[in-house]
Each structure stands twice: as structure tokens, then as C-alpha cells.
Design a protein around this motif. Sequence first.
Motif, PDB file in Angstrom:
ATOM      1  N   LEU A   1      -5.469  68.005  10.310  1.00 15.60           N
ATOM      2  CA  LEU A   1      -5.488  66.901  11.271  1.00 15.60           C
ATOM      3  C   LEU A   1      -4.895  65.618  10.680  1.00 15.60           C
ATOM      4  O   LEU A   1      -4.296  64.830  11.401  1.00 15.60           O
ATOM      5  CB  LEU A   1      -6.930  66.655  11.722  1.00 15.60           C
ATOM      6  CG  LEU A   1      -7.200  65.680  12.837  1.00 15.60           C
ATOM      7  CD1 LEU A   1      -6.532  66.152  14.126  1.00 15.60           C
ATOM      8  CD2 LEU A   1      -8.698  65.533  13.056  1.00 15.60           C
ATOM      9  N   ILE A   2      -5.022  65.438   9.378  1.00 17.90           N
ATOM     10  CA  ILE A   2      -4.518  64.202   8.772  1.00 17.90           C
ATOM     11  C   ILE A   2      -2.991  64.158   8.715  1.00 17.90           C
ATOM     12  O   ILE A   2      -2.410  63.092   8.499  1.00 17.90           O
ATOM     13  CB  ILE A   2      -5.110  63.951   7.374  1.00 17.90           C
ATOM     14  CG1 ILE A   2      -4.629  64.985   6.363  1.00 17.90           C
ATOM     15  CG2 ILE A   2      -6.620  63.866   7.420  1.00 17.90           C
ATOM     16  CD1 ILE A   2      -4.959  64.648   4.933  1.00 17.90           C
ATOM     17  N   LEU A   3      -2.340  65.300   8.938  1.00 18.44           N
ATOM     18  CA  LEU A   3      -0.872  65.313   8.905  1.00 18.44           C
ATOM     19  C   LEU A   3      -0.231  64.701  10.151  1.00 18.44           C
ATOM     20  O   LEU A   3       0.904  64.245  10.085  1.00 18.44           O
ATOM     21  CB  LEU A   3      -0.356  66.736   8.716  1.00 18.44           C
ATOM     22  CG  LEU A   3      -0.533  67.340   7.339  1.00 18.44           C
ATOM     23  CD1 LEU A   3       0.057  68.742   7.304  1.00 18.44           C
ATOM     24  CD2 LEU A   3       0.097  66.475   6.279  1.00 18.44           C
ATOM     25  N   ALA A   4      -0.938  64.711  11.268  1.00 16.94           N
ATOM     26  CA  ALA A   4      -0.345  64.224  12.519  1.00 16.94           C
ATOM     27  C   ALA A   4       0.112  62.764  12.416  1.00 16.94           C
ATOM     28  O   ALA A   4       1.281  62.461  12.711  1.00 16.94           O
ATOM     29  CB  ALA A   4      -1.306  64.433  13.678  1.00 16.94           C
ATOM     30  N   PRO A   5      -0.750  61.835  12.001  1.00 18.15           N
ATOM     31  CA  PRO A   5      -0.275  60.448  11.878  1.00 18.15           C
ATOM     32  C   PRO A   5       0.828  60.302  10.828  1.00 18.15           C
ATOM     33  O   PRO A   5       1.807  59.583  11.057  1.00 18.15           O
ATOM     34  CB  PRO A   5      -1.526  59.667  11.458  1.00 18.15           C
ATOM     35  CG  PRO A   5      -2.672  60.513  11.834  1.00 18.15           C
ATOM     36  CD  PRO A   5      -2.185  61.934  11.759  1.00 18.15           C
ATOM     37  N   ALA A   6       0.684  60.999   9.706  1.00 20.42           N
ATOM     38  CA  ALA A   6       1.697  60.900   8.655  1.00 20.42           C
ATOM     39  C   ALA A   6       3.049  61.412   9.145  1.00 20.42           C
ATOM     40  O   ALA A   6       4.092  60.805   8.877  1.00 20.42           O
ATOM     41  CB  ALA A   6       1.244  61.681   7.423  1.00 20.42           C
ATOM     42  N   ALA A   7       3.028  62.514   9.893  1.00 22.89           N
ATOM     43  CA  ALA A   7       4.282  63.071  10.421  1.00 22.89           C
ATOM     44  C   ALA A   7       4.946  62.093  11.386  1.00 22.89           C
ATOM     45  O   ALA A   7       6.170  61.924  11.355  1.00 22.89           O
ATOM     46  CB  ALA A   7       4.008  64.401  11.110  1.00 22.89           C
ATOM     47  N   GLY A   8       4.150  61.447  12.230  1.00 21.03           N
ATOM     48  CA  GLY A   8       4.707  60.469  13.168  1.00 21.03           C
ATOM     49  C   GLY A   8       5.345  59.290  12.453  1.00 21.03           C
ATOM     50  O   GLY A   8       6.436  58.838  12.816  1.00 21.03           O
ATOM     51  N   ILE A   9       4.684  58.800  11.423  1.00 27.15           N
ATOM     52  CA  ILE A   9       5.213  57.654  10.674  1.00 27.15           C
ATOM     53  C   ILE A   9       6.497  58.044   9.938  1.00 27.15           C
ATOM     54  O   ILE A   9       7.498  57.323   9.992  1.00 27.15           O
ATOM     55  CB  ILE A   9       4.148  57.118   9.696  1.00 27.15           C
ATOM     56  CG1 ILE A   9       3.000  56.474  10.490  1.00 27.15           C
ATOM     57  CG2 ILE A   9       4.750  56.127   8.712  1.00 27.15           C
ATOM     58  CD1 ILE A   9       1.769  56.162   9.678  1.00 27.15           C
TER      59      ILE A   9
ATOM     60  N   GLY B   1       2.516  57.031  15.435  1.00 29.95           N
ATOM     61  CA  GLY B   1       1.951  57.586  14.201  1.00 29.95           C
ATOM     62  C   GLY B   1       0.934  56.640  13.578  1.00 29.95           C
ATOM     63  O   GLY B   1      -0.141  57.060  13.143  1.00 29.95           O
ATOM     64  N   ALA B   2       1.268  55.350  13.554  1.00 29.29           N
ATOM     65  CA  ALA B   2       0.339  54.358  13.005  1.00 29.29           C
ATOM     66  C   ALA B   2      -0.931  54.274  13.843  1.00 29.29           C
ATOM     67  O   ALA B   2      -2.040  54.192  13.311  1.00 29.29           O
ATOM     68  CB  ALA B   2       1.023  53.001  12.928  1.00 29.29           C
ATOM     69  N   LEU B   3      -0.787  54.316  15.164  1.00 30.27           N
ATOM     70  CA  LEU B   3      -1.965  54.307  16.047  1.00 30.27           C
ATOM     71  C   LEU B   3      -2.804  55.567  15.848  1.00 30.27           C
ATOM     72  O   LEU B   3      -4.034  55.520  15.923  1.00 30.27           O
ATOM     73  CB  LEU B   3      -1.544  54.163  17.505  1.00 30.27           C
ATOM     74  CG  LEU B   3      -0.986  52.799  17.903  1.00 30.27           C
ATOM     75  CD1 LEU B   3      -0.467  52.836  19.336  1.00 30.27           C
ATOM     76  CD2 LEU B   3      -2.023  51.716  17.721  1.00 30.27           C
ATOM     77  N   GLY B   4      -2.143  56.683  15.581  1.00 30.35           N
ATOM     78  CA  GLY B   4      -2.865  57.916  15.268  1.00 30.35           C
ATOM     79  C   GLY B   4      -3.681  57.772  13.994  1.00 30.35           C
ATOM     80  O   GLY B   4      -4.799  58.278  13.892  1.00 30.35           O
TER      81      GLY B   4
END
Length: 151
Positions: free
Chosen positions: A76-84, A113-116
Motif C-alpha cells: 500500500l505504501i507504494l501507491a503514493p510513491a509511484a504517483g510522485i 501522489g502527495a495527497l495519497g
Amino acid sequence: MTFVESIKTCLLQKYISVQGRASRSEYWWFALFSYVVNFVCSFLPLISIVVSLALIIPSITVAVRRCHDLGKTGWLILAPAAGIILGALIMCTAIYTQSESMLSAGSIILILGALGGVALSIYFIFPGTQGANKYGEGPYVFTEQKATVQG
């Protein structure tokens, strides 16, 4: 879990371990430690780089264990990182090709990504699942009056 116990757990006992679960106190005390250390070291550029690199792995692993405590996968922690990362790459490409529409799209993806990341941080505030879940025994001992973190 105390501030010192959290640092010992994350840096000495579970530096590269994504197995098990991390309590809220373990996660948030270590996050505070990381922010303070990075801020203090930011005044010494070379040391700042070394310290930041040294804290990346335990920061990721404690976040994965925190996801496990909430009953969710650590992926789950990859989603925001991938967006950024994707947004930043699109923006770099847009600057190189001088494409305003591509720059706008990259900006939107980066912001999402940052909001995620903010949403994930808010999610980490919630208490973990009581008792055992598929990731292991809970870090809490429940009594009639309160929950405490196991040593």
C-alpha cells in the motif's frame, strides 16, 4: 512503546524486517525521530545525505509493519510513491519537450501522489486490529481499562 524503545526497535532489531506489525507509537515515535534527525543534519550537507540514506530502509519497513497492523498489505505504501515519481518523470519530460499539457498532467499526478501520502499518514493514526491477523500477533495487550504496547 516509548520514544527510545521505538528507535531501538526500528534501528537495531527490525532495521530490514517487514515481518510482523508495528504499533502506532512505534511508527509515530520513529517518524518524529527521523524528521528531527534529518532537520538537524540538514545544516551539514554531506552528513545529511548519509543520514537520510541510512533512515530510508527503517522508515519503509516500519511503514510496512504499520500497514500490517491495520490488516493491510505493505504494498500500500507504494501507491503514493509511484504517483510522485511518475508525476516528476512526466514533468521532467514535459520540460525537455516543452509541452505545457504534459507539464499539467505531470503536476496533477504528482499532487495526487502527495495527497495519497497524506491520506496514508492519516490512515496510520487509526488503531490496529485487535488480536492476531494474517500478519501476526498484535503489538497490543488489551485489558478491561486500556490497551498497552507489548515490550
